[in-house]
Design an enzyme around this catalytic site. Structure first.
Site, PDB file in Angstrom:
ATOM      1  N   PRO C  96       0.582  -0.973   0.103  1.00  0.00           N
ATOM      2  CA  PRO C  96      -0.174   0.084  -0.202  1.00  0.00           C
ATOM      3  C   PRO C  96       0.662   0.597  -0.268  1.00  0.00           C
ATOM      4  CG  PRO C  96       0.009  -1.174   2.193  1.00  0.00           C
ATOM      5  CD  PRO C  96       0.891  -1.741   0.964  1.00  0.00           C
ATOM      6  N   SER C 125      -4.153   2.165  -1.130  1.00  0.00           N
ATOM      7  CA  SER C 125      -3.428   1.941   0.439  1.00  0.00           C
ATOM      8  C   SER C 125      -5.055   2.846   0.742  1.00  0.00           C
ATOM      9  CB  SER C 125      -2.818   3.100   0.340  1.00  0.00           C
ATOM     10  OG  SER C 125      -2.315   4.691   1.600  1.00  0.00           O
ATOM     11  N   TYR C 148      -6.563   2.275   7.773  1.00  0.00           N
ATOM     12  CA  TYR C 148      -5.843   3.380   9.063  1.00  0.00           C
ATOM     13  C   TYR C 148      -6.806   3.219   9.225  1.00  0.00           C
ATOM     14  CZ  TYR C 148      -0.922   4.159   7.538  1.00  0.00           C
ATOM     15  OH  TYR C 148      -0.678   4.481   7.176  1.00  0.00           O
ATOM     16  N   THR C 174      -2.928  -1.022   9.287  1.00  0.00           N
ATOM     17  CA  THR C 174      -1.352  -0.931   9.184  1.00  0.00           C
ATOM     18  C   THR C 174      -1.171   0.120  10.843  1.00  0.00           C
ATOM     19  OG1 THR C 174      -0.676  -0.979   7.404  1.00  0.00           O
ATOM     20  CG2 THR C 174       0.661   0.653   8.935  1.00  0.00           C
ATOM     21  N   LYS C 248      -0.204  -4.965   9.772  1.00  0.00           N
ATOM     22  CA  LYS C 248       1.330  -4.581   9.624  1.00  0.00           C
ATOM     23  C   LYS C 248       1.287  -3.693  10.183  1.00  0.00           C
ATOM     24  CE  LYS C 248       3.207  -2.845   5.058  1.00  0.00           C
ATOM     25  NZ  LYS C 248       3.101  -0.696   5.592  1.00  0.00           N
ATOM     26  N   HIS C 272       7.601  -0.398   7.713  1.00  0.00           N
ATOM     27  CA  HIS C 272       7.717   0.826   7.233  1.00  0.00           C
ATOM     28  C   HIS C 272       8.181   1.256   6.295  1.00  0.00           C
ATOM     29  CE1 HIS C 272       3.661   3.128   7.137  1.00  0.00           C
ATOM     30  NE2 HIS C 272       4.801   3.394   6.118  1.00  0.00           N
TER      31      HIS C 272
END
Lengths: 376, 376, 376, 376
Positions: C96, C125, C148, C174, C248, C272
């Site tokens: 992503p 993403s 997110y 994430t 993630k 990341h």
């Protein structure tokens, strides 16, 4: 730089005092390239092969880390120590370096005067450009003689007798270069010793006729190695002198033990400053392997890669009784003559004292592996 | 850059705010060379010898790797902690740095104001260019005093009494430089402190006559080391103050234990920023060796190589209660005066908080070796 | 280079086919600097802090050495595998990556078309510049959605519902950036996303008012970390979807276990791309630590540092089921649009097949630690 | 440089003797770039992928450190040894290198003459630019044939029969490149073999029609690997010849054992000079792993990274019976034709003898792991 400026090559700038820019051994090396002609500099600086051992000799010192100590009472400190019944003011010896007139007209005489001034032990090379007697006269009270086997036992005996007569107090026989190769740099520039730098001690020696090889034979094995000394030669040499006898060039613990069995009094752990076989381990790496097998207190010296007083400290912490410096003396000699060499020795000795003081060691015998930091 | 621009050397460009280009400690170091004259910069940046320890101090932090954590509740997080019964907002102290007027006319006063603004503990150097009393007045509530033994016990006592009277809450005695050498760079440029940077606290001190050495004696052993403090001096010092007493400059675990036996309250694991013996291990490498032998909870600080908040985190994870920053405060002071120093401290503290948050630690006591990644 | 040249910045040279000079992923990175403006390039290339983790991510792959095998029958070989009941043609996923219009006007749509062409799984993403629905339509059959946590559970629920409705087959949440810092390069250039690259999915989201902090409070702890998701949020998320749920950003084995306990279906071991905490270990170094604690067969993915098909092979040998590539897709997108991305994926997939063939592996499940060379 | 100057490209400077500047293998590599055109040079010098294995092949030799020995009697020394009942003067073989007319018009014929002159064993490549018969005639008494499986057993049988008829005394079948990729440099320059360098042995071979792949199939797995030899092919090959059969390209100990089970007489541990899979361990690193599993005395050869006689020594110390040199022969061939190659071989052999002498080994069988230094 120093009063001996008049002896320097006239094309080089004269200096009348030690420049304030010279504060460590590396400074002399840096400056030396202005005082030594290129082909000679290549010959001096170079090592054999890919010069890995040459580099490792120095890198091995860098890799060793220390502990400092606080509040130790070092007010009675000294670098003095005894070896073979003789007293030495400090453990930094001048390694046997041949042909010193290559870099300065006074050559070994200048180095010898510096040795006397700094109370350093000078190990005179068989291949010195001045005679061993002249050097002995200049060197003062602490001097050893480095010996190469000559082509006959008579010649060997004669050389040994001269060294004893001249007052050298120990014999160091070098055994690590039965076959020698110039550094690649020196090979490419076609370097050979000029007449003024040829071995003064061997002027009248009658050279044996070279071995005639068949095409099936090897210049290395049936040539050089046939002429090279064997263990029986060392046994013979041991029987020829009452002086302390050291072997220089030992790297393998098994060879160390065999030398000791044969009555050798001390060893110099050395790879000939990276000028013997390229790829051999660094002197400082080899030292603890040798120390581990020899009897307690057995004299071990080391050369190769020592560029500062803290390097001297590390060598002693890892098992050396004393150290020898080689190339640095030539650089200082080239730049500053006798006083340059003396100044270099003073720098190294001061650095050693500072290292001892900061590590809380008043004497060399207090320097031990407990000063060495090991990662968790 | 900052309002104190008027105090900067008039030849340097004036800046009226913090440049957006300054986002980390290294930026101040980079810029500082435009604000500090060369010989002073050499003196500040340099380390002893070949500057290996100087380099290792930073490299040791680079070698440590971390684990991050997810989903930890750090909403109640804080960098506050207690030490010797006092509360501190964060564990980043200003190391004792001498002669700060070298880089900025306001010197230690500017640093002290930044310390107050950022609620940082300032450790004032004995060798400050402003008096310890003036610095104390500027520094606010968190301040320690760094002490060097003076040439007589009376002088030591007097200095200690002044520090106590001025409100310093702990005494840090530095013991790692009984012999000192300038960096080679500083030696070559012939650096010496200008008059405006001489120690204000020692102006009226009558210097004892130097020891007269015979030619057989060593300036290191019979000179500096004869004058250097011994364990008995530390015992005496311990008896002279009720304040928490820390020893700065310990590297060997055995020295740590002996200090503790003598009643010392805390230690600063330090190699004097690479300015003591070159070749000593990095502070961060030494720390876990010392932590391993001291009693649980015993206060340990560290300096040397800390350049970011994640370095602070790593030091704490490996056993430090707090850290001290040295050179970086000078660079920030040179570039931005008091606000520069405050800005630097803010950067480091923010970076520490980010490191804690991403590693799932709400308090300093939650930072432990479990955050350190070790290769399989 | 490729037919989409017309979409490139008009000032850049148009290319109508893939240059023969582009033969590996690094070539796209090299060329990308002519296709991406400097501040955006800094933002994309950079990592946090001193960028050590950024460098380690790649270096860790270089350090792994392999064994080849001879005479293996790989004529039935395939890179296909199953995950969560779905079939994938190969294990190289598009990580992503937000805001892809930064480098190409077609942004995520172009990447999605490449994914479909190359039968690669695209992980869209949350912060895509095109809407998740438009991307889903372009991406074909293999697509996951990166999630997110939003500022309220309602908003989170809404985003999740849209992703499910659009046909994404797994959710990747994430969790490694509760606090984020731009790279120093991006900070210095003052980079911020241009309007055309803002998150399309969040256009109409009403942002909650920011927390008001007192001067005693920390923007990290009482600010960002107060708003950051906690374990209870992950528990809630798990209850909101029947789709496979992956986390993630896990680096620590303990976090891996806790996620599994909470019903998470798979993990992406990730730092990341070096944009979270600098100093965290490389993804490839972390992977075997996580693999060692999770149940046999538990799905693990990895991103960070993958630049070739042999890197993919190494990741699988050390425990990954599949890998994700991040920055490389942006470089290829910038240089060649959709076909550039497809070409990059073809290079990587071909390289993976060659690695498998030369290591004697016909299927991904035959790739094991026995292919890894370990020094004696 | 050498009398064959007339065969060199007329645009290159003619040399009529070996320059004194050529003192080691690296000198030929340095000079070769003036004698080989760029695209061919890329093709020759390059390795696959990121060229890590290419670099590691050499670095692995640098990492090995040796012990020298003193006073050993090597006057009867020799590099001669026996293998498969034949006597060899030294253990430095010419690796099978294809298409040698790329760098010199006389190609393999010149190399063969050098092999005869230096009593070196030449391993002729299947892909030689001159016919295997012409090369055999030039090579003298020591010659092996490198064999690639042909597209049919009939063709393989025919090639084998020609090699046997021409007097080659061993067959080396290369198995490490069932899939091959050009180096990235060669890919970028679009290198392909010129007509004059195409395989002379395969001129009249009828190439089988290529496999037709469906779009679902892989050119690697269903293409190249379907055509690649399998274990059954090796079994067949073993049954076709009475000559000693060696397998070249083994890296994994398990493959070594399986080859031995199948009656293979010797192995060449090789990663194809870094031209097979990038990332595979260095040949010298692999060697002791293979030596550890094979029966005592089993013949092992090695190629990859050998650039000096001390490298040869190290390979033998770590378990090789003999070594092969690849790229260096091409560089010497390009620079000096047949005499260049002979000169190179003389340098290597002399260096090996010096290494043996200084390490106290009179014969190859005395070279053992006891010569290898291992850090404490």
């Amino acid at each position: 730089m120093y009063g001996e400026g008049s002896m320097l090559n006239s094309e080089r700038p004269k200096l009348d005092r030690i420049s304030a820019e010279v504060v460590c051994s590396a400074d002399y090396e840096r400056l030396a390239k202005d005082y030594i002609e290129d082909s000679a500099l290549h010959y001096i600086q170079g090592g054999s092969g890919d010069e890995r051992t040459l580099a490792e000799n120095c890198a091995a010192f860098e890799a060793v880390q220390l502990y400092t100590r606080v509040l130790a009472d070092c007010s009675g400190g000294t670098t003095a120590f005894e070896l073979f019944g003789e007293s030495y003011r400090h453990p930094i010896f001048f390694a046997p370096v041949a042909a010193q007139t290559l870099v300065h007209p006074n050559g070994e005489l200048a180095t010898a005067r510096a040795a006397e001034l700094m109370e350093a032990c000078m190990v005179t090379s068989s291949l010195s450009a001045y005679s061993l007697e002249d050097i002995a006269a200049a060197a003062g009270g602490r001097k050893w003689f480095q010996f190469y086997f000559q082509t006959s036992r008579e010649q060997s005996q004669a050389l040994l007798a001269r060294a004893e007569a001249a007052g050298y107090s120990a014999i160091v026989v070098t055994l690590d270069t039965p076959v020698q190769t110039l550094s690649r740099g020196a090979q490419r520039t076609g370097f050979s010793l000029p007449a003024h730098a040829l071995p003064a001690n061997l002027k009248n020696v009658v050279r044996e006729p070279a071995i005639n090889l068949t095409t099936d034979q090897s210049v290395v094995f049936q040539g050089a190695m046939a002429e090279a000394p064997k263990w029986s030669d060392l046994e013979w040499l041991r029987s020829q002198t009452q002086l302390p006898l050291l072997v220089k060039g030992v790297t393998h613990p098994d060879d160390a033990l065999r030398c000791i069995d044969m009555g050798v009094d001390g060893l110099v752990v050395s790879n000939h400053g990276g000028r013997s076989l390229d790829g051999v381990a660094a002197s400082l790496q080899l030292l603890p392997h040798v120390r581990a097998v020899v009897p307690e207190g057995y004299p071990l010296l080391i050369d190769g890669g020592i560029r500062s007083g803290s390097d001297v400290f590390k060598a002693i912490a890892l098992g050396a009784n004393a150290v020898m410096i080689g190339r640095p003396q030539l650089y200082a000699l080239a730049v500053g003559g006798s006083l340059g060499v003396a100044h270099l020795m003073k720098i190294l000795r001061d650095e050693l004292e500072v290292s001892m003081a900061l590590c809380g060691c008043s004497t060399l015998s207090e320097i031990s592996a407990s000063a060495i930091f090991t990662k968790i």
